[in-house]
Design an enzyme around this catalytic site. Structure first.
Site, PDB file in Angstrom:
ATOM      1  N   ARG A  37      78.528  23.685  18.974  1.00  0.00           N
ATOM      2  CA  ARG A  37      78.177  22.839  19.808  1.00  0.00           C
ATOM      3  C   ARG A  37      79.266  21.538  19.466  1.00  0.00           C
ATOM      4  O   ARG A  37      78.904  21.311  18.568  1.00  0.00           O
ATOM      5  CB  ARG A  37      76.674  22.468  19.887  1.00  0.00           C
ATOM      6  N   HIS A  96      77.657  12.505  24.507  1.00  0.00           N
ATOM      7  CA  HIS A  96      76.868  12.270  23.248  1.00  0.00           C
ATOM      8  C   HIS A  96      77.398  10.713  22.768  1.00  0.00           C
ATOM      9  O   HIS A  96      78.151  10.441  21.815  1.00  0.00           O
ATOM     10  CB  HIS A  96      77.438  13.192  22.418  1.00  0.00           C
ATOM     11  N   GLU A 101      70.299  13.427  23.670  1.00  0.00           N
ATOM     12  CA  GLU A 101      69.055  12.546  23.187  1.00  0.00           C
ATOM     13  C   GLU A 101      69.085  10.987  23.958  1.00  0.00           C
ATOM     14  O   GLU A 101      69.680  10.010  23.563  1.00  0.00           O
ATOM     15  CB  GLU A 101      69.390  12.007  21.834  1.00  0.00           C
ATOM     16  N   ASN A 120      66.526  18.671  19.616  1.00  0.00           N
ATOM     17  CA  ASN A 120      67.182  18.139  18.156  1.00  0.00           C
ATOM     18  C   ASN A 120      65.873  17.748  17.300  1.00  0.00           C
ATOM     19  O   ASN A 120      65.032  17.007  18.066  1.00  0.00           O
ATOM     20  CB  ASN A 120      68.077  16.937  18.584  1.00  0.00           C
ATOM     21  N   TYR A 164      64.224  16.581  13.532  1.00  0.00           N
ATOM     22  CA  TYR A 164      64.525  16.045  12.225  1.00  0.00           C
ATOM     23  C   TYR A 164      63.561  15.782  11.463  1.00  0.00           C
ATOM     24  O   TYR A 164      63.383  16.052  10.241  1.00  0.00           O
ATOM     25  CB  TYR A 164      65.350  14.779  12.113  1.00  0.00           C
ATOM     26  N   GLU A 172      69.937  20.627  17.117  1.00  0.00           N
ATOM     27  CA  GLU A 172      70.279  20.018  15.867  1.00  0.00           C
ATOM     28  C   GLU A 172      69.240  20.071  15.085  1.00  0.00           C
ATOM     29  O   GLU A 172      67.985  19.884  15.358  1.00  0.00           O
ATOM     30  CB  GLU A 172      70.551  18.239  16.177  1.00  0.00           C
TER      31      GLU A 172
END
Ligand code: FCB
Length: 463
Positions: free
Chosen positions: A73, A117, A162, A290, A292, A365
């Protein structure tokens, strides 16, 4: 073991790795300008050379092949392809991505292209940036051109990476480019980023290329610090702004009423026009997630421990909920200060399966920064990163077993790179980069990931 066909990937983004900011007719982006402003980036770092991927892409693709990745990606740089964000396209810029894609395909690595991005052409920021509705239309035109040029060889497309970050870190807290601190403008930006997604999907679908198209969001489960009413309200608010504002729009074609009510003193929302939400909520082939960490929040006065960590002086990204505090719940943290919590990934995936229309999901991600040390023996031993990825993959597996339509995983990141306002100090790579020599060295996490991919699943507890 993961299901056959599970996508094993790694991710990067153009601005963080390419360098070559003035090569071959590339225009200026908001991050170029932002990096030139004093005090914006830790240590005054910038991405002029970054990790020189623009020149070293062939070697980098070879690394991916050595890792056994089945997918990669990456994002395309808008100002490289269309220097001013409107008008003329730059054939040399497009050509770079054609060569990159051909190189990937020659190794059997599936290219996953992200259209945006965060590197908006500066000319569009000068014309108002994301708070201006026209930027969404410019983006749809850009998407249509890139799709027309590359859909013969790229099947998997995502629109905006995002949008929460672009809108609220870019225009509310100001910790990301363009560094504005204007809550009402940030809200318009959030809507226009969603609209940009919707219009781009429409424009690409109209070309009937059979592409798989998705949006990409960063999600965090939000837990109240205590059962108090104030903390529960704080959790509802942060979940609303971070998660539901984007998920409900993309997957249900509506903004959550409670979030609009929380924000009513900031804007009358007249920027939302008839038809916008229908475009934004049009069916997708996949959703890219994504993940985290988790947030634990407090709404009590004085209950705040810290706002979301920002490296430089900045305001709050949580417009209308600036009083909310972010509490450290005592879990181990990464070098970013982000708490490690793979159960939050499980909750996130279950929530998508339980509360939203069914759509194939990909973790686009996931990963961690640690203070890696290049050893005297020439190796980089990063057991914490191995443990992080191992735990999250185990969770992905559990989610699949529970019926979540999760079909792939992309580690963030393939290589150490320019971590936005944090500069080069935060290393997320599976591959270590020596920023002086640009030498790439696989960390133990890369070797471990390669083994995992080869095996098609987890081999046992990480040491
Ligand atoms: C995400 C970004 C990505 C990288 C990781 C650590 O928010 O999409 O570019 O910075 O965080």
């Amino acid at each position: 073991m993961f299901p056959t066909g599970f996508v094993w990937g790694a991710a990067t983004s153009a601005y963080q790795i390419e360098g070559g900011l003035s090569a071959d007719g590339r225009g200026t982006s908001i991050w170029d300008s932002f990096c030139r402003q004093e005090g914006r980036i830790v240590g005054g770092d910038h991405a002029e050379t970054a990790i020189d991927h623009y020149n070293r892409y062939r070697d980098d693709v070879k690394l991916m092949a050595d890792l056994g990745l089945t997918a990669y990606r990456f994002s395309v740089s808008w100002p490289r392809i269309q220097p001013d964000g409107s008008g003329a396209y730059n054939a040399k810029g497009l050509d770079f991505y054609k060569r990159l894609v051909d190189e990937l395909l020659s190794y059997g690595i599936d290219p996953w292209l992200t259209l945006y991005h965060w590197d908006l052409p500066q000319a569009l920021e000068d014309a108002g940036g994301w708070p201006a509705r026209d930027t969404s239309k410019r983006f749809a035109d850009f998407a249509a051109t890139v799709h027309a040029e590359l859909s013969d060889r790229v099947r998997n497309w995502s629109t905006v990476n995002e949008p929460w970050c672009s809108a609220f870190l870019g225009y509310a807290s100001g910790e990301h480019a363009p560094g504005r601190r204007e809550p009402a403008a940030a809200l318009r930006a959030a809507h226009h980023l969603n609209l940009a997604h919707g219009l781009a999907v429409q424009a690409m679908r109209a070309q009937n290329a059979g592409s798989q198209i998705g949006g990409c969001v960063n999600l965090y489960p939000v837990t109240p610090a205590t059962a108090s009413e104030a903390d529960q309200d704080a959790a509802r608010r942060i979940d609303g702004l971070q998660n539901r504002f984007f998920l409900d729009a993309l997957l249900k074609g509506a903004y959550p009423e409670d979030v609009l009510a929380d924000l009513s003193h900031i804007s009358d929302m007249s920027f939302i026009q008839d038809g916008d939400l229908a475009a934004i909520g049009a069916p997708l082939d996949m959703l890219l997630v994504n993940y985290y960490s988790r947030f634990t929040v407090s709404g009590a006065p004085g209950g705040a421990v810290s706002a979301a960590a920002a490296p430089t002086d900045s305001g709050s990204p949580w417009i209308g909920s600036e009083h909310v505090g972010f509490v450290n719940a005592g879990r181990p943290v990464t070098a970013m200060g982000w708490e490690v919590d793979d159960s939050g990934l499980y909750e996130t995936l279950r929530r998508l399966a339980d509360e939203y229309p069914r759509v194939p999901l990909y973790i686009s991600e996931n990963g961690a920064a640690y203070d890696d040390v290049f050893g005297e023996d020439g190796t980089v031993h990063d057991p914490d990163r191995v443990a992080y990825i191992e735990a999250h993959l185990r969770t992905c597996h559990a989610a699949i077993e529970s019926g979540v339509p999760l079909q792939g995983y992309f580690a963030w990141s393939l290589m150490d790179n320019f971590e936005w306002a944090w500069g080069y100090g935060k290393r997320f790579g599976l591959v270590y980069v020596d920023y002086e020599t640009q030498a790439r060295t696989m960390k133990s996490s890369a070797l471990w990931y390669a083994d995992t991919i080869r095996h098609g699943g987890l081999l046992g507890r990480a040491q």
